[in-house]
Design a protein around this motif. Structure first.
Motif, PDB file in Angstrom:
ATOM      1  N   ARG A 302       0.858  -1.189   0.000  1.00  0.00           N
ATOM      2  CA  ARG A 302       0.000   0.000   0.000  1.00  0.00           C
ATOM      3  C   ARG A 302       0.898   1.244   0.000  1.00  0.00           C
ATOM      4  N   LEU A 303       0.633   2.135  -0.966  1.00  0.00           N
ATOM      5  CA  LEU A 303       1.447   3.339  -1.149  1.00  0.00           C
ATOM      6  C   LEU A 303       0.759   4.549  -0.534  1.00  0.00           C
ATOM      7  N   PHE A 304       1.529   5.328   0.220  1.00  0.00           N
ATOM      8  CA  PHE A 304       1.058   6.597   0.787  1.00  0.00           C
ATOM      9  C   PHE A 304       2.004   7.676   0.280  1.00  0.00           C
ATOM     10  N   TYR A 326      -2.838   5.927  -1.730  1.00  0.00           N
ATOM     11  CA  TYR A 326      -3.492   7.079  -1.105  1.00  0.00           C
ATOM     12  C   TYR A 326      -2.532   8.263  -1.198  1.00  0.00           C
ATOM     13  N   MET A 327      -2.993   9.368  -1.842  1.00  0.00           N
ATOM     14  CA  MET A 327      -2.093  10.478  -2.137  1.00  0.00           C
ATOM     15  C   MET A 327      -2.707  11.812  -1.693  1.00  0.00           C
ATOM     16  N   PRO A 328      -2.516  12.201  -0.442  1.00  0.00           N
ATOM     17  CA  PRO A 328      -3.044  13.493   0.017  1.00  0.00           C
ATOM     18  C   PRO A 328      -2.123  14.644  -0.383  1.00  0.00           C
ATOM     19  N   HIS A 329      -2.730  15.788  -0.667  1.00  0.00           N
ATOM     20  CA  HIS A 329      -1.938  16.986  -0.951  1.00  0.00           C
ATOM     21  C   HIS A 329      -1.371  17.527   0.356  1.00  0.00           C
ATOM     22  N   GLN A 342      -4.419   4.736   7.373  1.00  0.00           N
ATOM     23  CA  GLN A 342      -4.244   4.099   6.066  1.00  0.00           C
ATOM     24  C   GLN A 342      -3.378   2.838   6.112  1.00  0.00           C
ATOM     25  N   GLN A 343      -2.552   2.703   7.131  1.00  0.00           N
ATOM     26  CA  GLN A 343      -1.697   1.518   7.290  1.00  0.00           C
ATOM     27  C   GLN A 343      -0.875   1.225   6.029  1.00  0.00           C
ATOM     28  N   PRO A 344      -0.073   2.184   5.561  1.00  0.00           N
ATOM     29  CA  PRO A 344       0.700   1.947   4.333  1.00  0.00           C
ATOM     30  C   PRO A 344       1.936   1.089   4.582  1.00  0.00           C
TER      31      PRO A 344
END
Length: 366
Positions: A302-304, A326-329, A342-344
């Motif tokens: 899992r990618l953060f 999951y890609m937050p700004h 998110q447990q990346p």
């Protein structure tokens, strides 16, 4: 002054005041109403008891922002500056060679010149922040990668005006990367050489925008995936189709987005296909907040990715290679608590070269 002359002057003055508005009333359906300024225009205020004291200044701002032919006059002034004086109407933009535009804010030009190196004290602050972040993530079994996309001004420096010249041998990005690799052992992706290898064959950054295009983004994504042990198609094996899409953010800063679209050579961009997308599905795609994807990639990690706007062109390529992304700004969206939520398996902090000052404050800690 006779009464007749006074009357003439009064009539002329009235025409000067009301004439543009009368003409605009009839011309309005035939001219563009698009806001060409790179800001939000003032809205018409309501006269209420609560804003009696502010109403006059608010209405003045509204009136100034909505003058008849305002956009057309601003555009005409920008065109005049460019054509007569060879100058940009925006302090944030410099006119380059062959119709290229370049960004001057956030130290972009100083980055290229090598005149904005950090002090030792600043480097130590960055090192301490990175070590804290690295320890926080490693304690949770999460891989940590720092990614620094290159400025357009570095990759296409040949298109800068001749008066902008290198001053130092070392750039700030190189200074930070060399120091962090030596002092912290952090994994850093800096795809400058990857971009330089293709910059003459393709235009990897938009001419009228600050960002790399989708082929530049693919090359950046490939460099990051390589660091993460994932191999994807080489540029030579892709299907690359040219188009003229662009954000035109630099042209817009000069109030000339429409002018550049209509009167300048077509923008250079590309559609990139031919790499495995692994049934990528988009859960959410709001550039200002979150990009969320799922795919059937064989890699279950899992990618953060904490990102800026440069990640937009990389996102589909990266997300195609992990089960969940999951890609937050970074600006107003990312919060540290999201990591536990998110447990990346992988945490990437992506920050474009011109925004390296963010490393002075970005820090994860217990």
């Amino acid at each position: 002054m006779t009464k007749k002359k006074a009357a003439v002057w009064i009539i002329l003055f009235a025409l000067m005041i009301t004439g543009p508005r009368v003409i605009y009333y009839f011309a309005e359906p035939h001219i563009s109403e698009e806001n060409t300024e790179n800001r939000q225009l003032a809205e018409k205020p309501a006269l209420t008891r609560d804003n009696l004291h502010n109403y006059a200044s608010q209405y003045n701002s509204y009136y100034n922002d909505h003058l008849a032919f305002r956009s057309q006059m601003i555009e005409a002034n920008s065109i005049l500056n460019m054509k007569l004086f060879g100058d940009s109407s925006s302090a944030s933009v410099v006119l380059g060679k062959n119709d290229w535009l370049f960004f001057t804010d956030e130290g972009s030009i100083e980055d290229y010149k090598g005149t904005n190196l950090y002090t030792q004290e600043q480097l130590d602050v960055i090192k301490d922040n990175i070590l804290s972040t690295k320890a926080y993530l490693e304690a949770r079994g999460i891989e940590f990668i720092l990614m620094i996309p290159s400025n357009k001004e570095d990759i296409y420096s040949a298109q800068l005006p001749d008066y902008i010249r290198k001053r130092g041998e070392l750039t700030r990005a190189e200074q930070v990367i060399n120091y962090l690799r030596e002092e912290t052992g952090v994994r850093i992706v800096y795809p400058r050489e990857d971009l330089m290898a293709y910059k003459d064959q393709y235009d990897l950054y938009w001419h009228y925008d600050t960002h790399w295009n989708y082929l530049g983004g693919y090359i950046g994504a490939k460099a990051l995936l390589c660091e993460l042990g994932v191999e994807i198609a080489d540029v030579e094996d892709l299907t690359i189709s040219q188009n003229d899409f662009s954000g035109y953010d630099l042209a817009n800063m000069m109030n000339l987005k429409n002018y550049y679209k209509k009167n300048k050579p077509a923008e250079v961009s590309y559609d990139v296909t031919g790499y495995a997308t692994n049934n990528l599905s988009v859960i959410q795609a709001i550039d200002a907040t979150e990009l969320i994807y799922q795919s059937e990639a064989p890699d279950p990690r899992r990618l953060f990715l904490v990102r800026d706007s440069f990640a937009g062109a990389m996102a589909p390529v990266l997300a195609s290679n992990f089960s969940y992304s999951y890609m937050p700004h970074w600006n107003g969206c990312f919060e540290q608590s999201m990591i536990d939520e998110q447990q990346p398996d992988i945490f990437v902090y992506e920050v474009v070269e011109r925004r390296l000052d963010a490393l002075l404050t970005f820090r994860l800690s217990e």
